[in-house]
Each structure stands twice: as C-alpha cells, then as structure tokens.
Design an enzyme around this catalytic site. Structure first.
Site, mmCIF file in Angstrom:
data_model
loop_
_atom_site.group_PDB
_atom_site.id
_atom_site.type_symbol
_atom_site.label_atom_id
_atom_site.label_comp_id
_atom_site.label_asym_id
_atom_site.label_seq_id
_atom_site.Cartn_x
_atom_site.Cartn_y
_atom_site.Cartn_z
ATOM 1 N N CYS A 38 26.769 55.010 -9.158
ATOM 2 C CA CYS A 38 28.216 54.775 -9.034
ATOM 3 C C CYS A 38 28.791 55.246 -7.698
ATOM 4 O O CYS A 38 29.447 54.481 -6.982
ATOM 5 C CB CYS A 38 28.956 55.385 -10.218
ATOM 6 S SG CYS A 38 29.022 57.194 -10.249
ATOM 7 N N HIS B 187 32.139 59.749 -12.911
ATOM 8 C CA HIS B 187 32.006 58.307 -12.672
ATOM 9 C C HIS B 187 33.133 57.808 -11.782
ATOM 10 O O HIS B 187 34.294 58.186 -11.945
ATOM 11 C CB HIS B 187 32.011 57.528 -13.985
ATOM 12 C CG HIS B 187 31.653 56.077 -13.788
ATOM 13 N ND1 HIS B 187 30.374 55.667 -13.489
ATOM 14 C CD2 HIS B 187 32.415 54.948 -13.802
ATOM 15 C CE1 HIS B 187 30.347 54.352 -13.350
ATOM 16 N NE2 HIS B 187 31.581 53.891 -13.526
ATOM 17 N N HIS C 38 32.146 48.318 -10.209
ATOM 18 C CA HIS C 38 31.358 49.559 -10.165
ATOM 19 C C HIS C 38 29.892 49.306 -10.509
ATOM 20 O O HIS C 38 29.496 48.206 -10.913
ATOM 21 C CB HIS C 38 31.952 50.587 -11.128
ATOM 22 C CG HIS C 38 31.815 50.217 -12.589
ATOM 23 N ND1 HIS C 38 31.704 51.159 -13.596
ATOM 24 C CD2 HIS C 38 31.755 49.015 -13.229
ATOM 25 C CE1 HIS C 38 31.603 50.561 -14.773
ATOM 26 N NE2 HIS C 38 31.640 49.265 -14.581
#
Length: 347
Positions: A260, A309, A321
């Site tokens: 991420c 995240h 993402h």
C-alpha cells in the site's frame, strides 16, 4: 488326592473400579455415536478469518517497511562515516609527517626541541595542556600540534558514532527478520484457510470481488462532485492509475509490484515529490484533511486506528490502492476497505 480349594473372589474395591471404567466406556461410546460431525466453516466465515489475517499481515508489513527503511538509512550513514574516518586518518598522517619534517629541520640546524621530541614519541594531548610546553615551541609547531589534536578528537568521535550505528544496524536487522517471519506466518495461515474452500466457493469469492471492482471503477469514471486532480497530486494519481492490475507484494515499491505505502510513495516520486516510505510516516507529510467531503483526487487517505493502510483518493468516495496479498492495484469503495477512514493528507 485332588485339592478342592474355593476360587478366590475379587475384592470389592477391584469390582467397583472395573464397573466404573466399564460405565465410562459405555458413556463415551454413546456420546461418540450421538455427536454430530464437526461442521466445515462456511465460505463467509473463511473469508472473515482470511481478511483478519491479511489485516494483521499488513500491520506487520508496515513495521517491516519501517525497519527496512531504517536499515538502509543506517547503512548509508555508516558508509559515509567510514569514508570520513578514512580521509581523516590520511589528513592526520599528513599533519604528523609535516611536524616530523619540522623536527628533522631542527635537528639538522643544531638540535631538536625536547618537548617536540617527546611529542613525536607520544600523544600530543599530554603536552598541549601544559603552558610550559607551548612556550618552548614555535608558533608554527603549536599550530600544527593543535590541528593534530583536533583531528584526533574528530576521528575518535566519528569512530564512536560509527560503532553505535553498527550496533543499531545489527538490532534493526534482527527486527527486520522477525517482522518478515511474522508477515510470512500470517500469509501462510491465510492460504491454509483458503485451501479449505472448494473450487466453487473460491470462484464465488472471486466473482464477488470482481463485481465490487467494476462498481468502484464505474463510480470513478462517471465523475461527480469530487475536485479533480491537478498539479503534482494529479501527476501522482495518473502514475498510480497506470499501475492498475499490478500485483500486491509486501515490502514492494514498484514498478512491477507494490504494497500500500509502496504504491503511494512510488506514485508521488513519479511526480517529483519524495514522501516517506511507510503509511504512518506519510500521515505526517502534508496538510491533514479531516472531512471526506473536502478530499481532492490524489490526496493520501488513511485507514485503521494505527494508520497501517494508505491509498490515493480517486473521487466519489473511492480509493485507488494496493489492498493486500492476493489482489492487484485497483479502485475500491472507502466503505469496504475493512477499517474506518481516519483522515486525508494533501501533499
């Protein structure tokens, strides 16, 4: 004549023990016969457990990334210190050679100053602290001694700093190995759970995910009230869009795979902006946006309480993402990430 002894009767204690054991055996057999076979977890139960393991793996991944970044930084710092020490030692040797030349010249001209002679065979620190010694040396010699003393102190400090960083590097490498093992363990457990599903169940999960992806992509493409990307944020978002379909791999920073924070740092690098490697560090790099309604395309968006995240805001409540192991870079609704939206950051 044959003996007609009466057979020995078992003791009352022995009879009681045998009777109890037999009763227990019968009860266990009855329970085993009546017990229902253990039920296999449903597809949704397996998915919930797998998603939890993936979340834990991503938490460990960001810690792994932090340790890896620290290791690389320490290695560069140690290399620079070692180069400086090597150059400093050369300079020190030249200074000593110069002072030795002065002593040789004095000797040829009729003698060598006793204090300088002592210096050449010992540490100058012992003499620089004594005014009587300085009084017996020429100004040129005093200046040379001071330079040598300063260089020695500087080298000692740099060697000490390098030694501390080497110890820090060793502990960082140990931490890196532990985090890597933790990530791999979580991913292995998740795979074992997925392997319990039938081919039909796996196909159903995949179809659900693809359907959600198509919905998110439509939301982005149809536009809406979101402020369009511009400037460097626009360039970063465009770079990330070009990586849709690229696989997630923990610890990866592109260009063929990403995690991420690897995706977001890579995307901004393509726009000429250097941002930190980990999601937690990226959260402090820019202007914080608390309201989702104020987000602009290309802003960084963070999820979960520990900020493990991060993605790029894509507009219409969607994020671009790298989700987790087993997936590719994609659009996804911010409501289905698995953790709450915390805030955005405008780089």
């Amino acid at each position: 004549m044959a003996s007609h002894r009466r057979p020995k009767q078992p003791s009352r204690t022995r009879v009681t023990v045998l009777t109890t054991a037999a009763a227990a055996a019968v009860a266990l057999s009855s329970q085993a016969a009546n017990a229902a076979p253990s039920e296999k977890p449903s597809k949704d139960e397996v998915k919930a457990k797998v998603d939890k393991l993936y979340e834990e793996a991503e938490q460990a991944t960001e810690k792994y990334n932090g340790a890896k970044e620290k290791q690389e930084k320490l290695q560069k710092e140690i290399s620079t210190l070692q180069d400086n020490v090597a150059r400093g030692q050369e300079e020190l040797n030249e200074l000593r050679d110069g002072l030795g030349s002065m002593a040789s010249a004095q000797y040829r001209s009729g003698g060598i100053d006793p204090s300088l002679q002592l210096f050449l065979s010992a540490d100058p620190d012992n003499y620089l602290d004594k005014a009587s010694t300085l009084d017996q040396l020429s100004g040129q010699q005093v200046e040379a001694l001071k330079k040598i003393q300063e260089k020695q102190r500087d080298l000692a400090q740099q060697r000490s700093e390098a030694s501390k960083k080497l110890k820090d590097l060793s502990s960082t490498r140990t931490e890196l190995g532990k985090k890597k093992k933790e990530v791999q363990g979580k991913l292995s457990s998740a795979q074992k759970l997925l392997n319990t599903l039938t081919a039909q169940e796996k196909a159903a999960l995949q179809e659900e995910e693809q359907r959600a992806n198509r919905t998110s992509e439509r939301e982005v493409l149809t536009g809406g009230k979101s402020t369009p990307a511009s400037g460097r944020a626009g360039a970063a978002f465009a770079a990330a869009q070009g990586k849709i379909g690229t696989p997630y791999v923990y610890g990866a920073t592109g260009p063929s795979s990403f995690d991420c924070s690897g995706l977001t740092s890579w995307a901004y690098a393509q726009a000429g902006v250097g941002i930190p490697r980990t999601s937690q560090a990226q959260a402090n790099y820019g202007t914080r946006i608390s309201s989702m309604s104020q987000l602009q395309v290309g802003d960084l968006v963070f999820f979960f309480g520990d900020l493990h995240h991060v993605g790029l805001y894509a507009g219409n409540g969607q994020v671009l993402h790298a989700p987790r192991t087993g997936t590719n870079v994609r659009y996804e609704s911010m409501n289905t990430i698995g953790g709450p939206f915390m805030f955005g950051v405008r780089v």
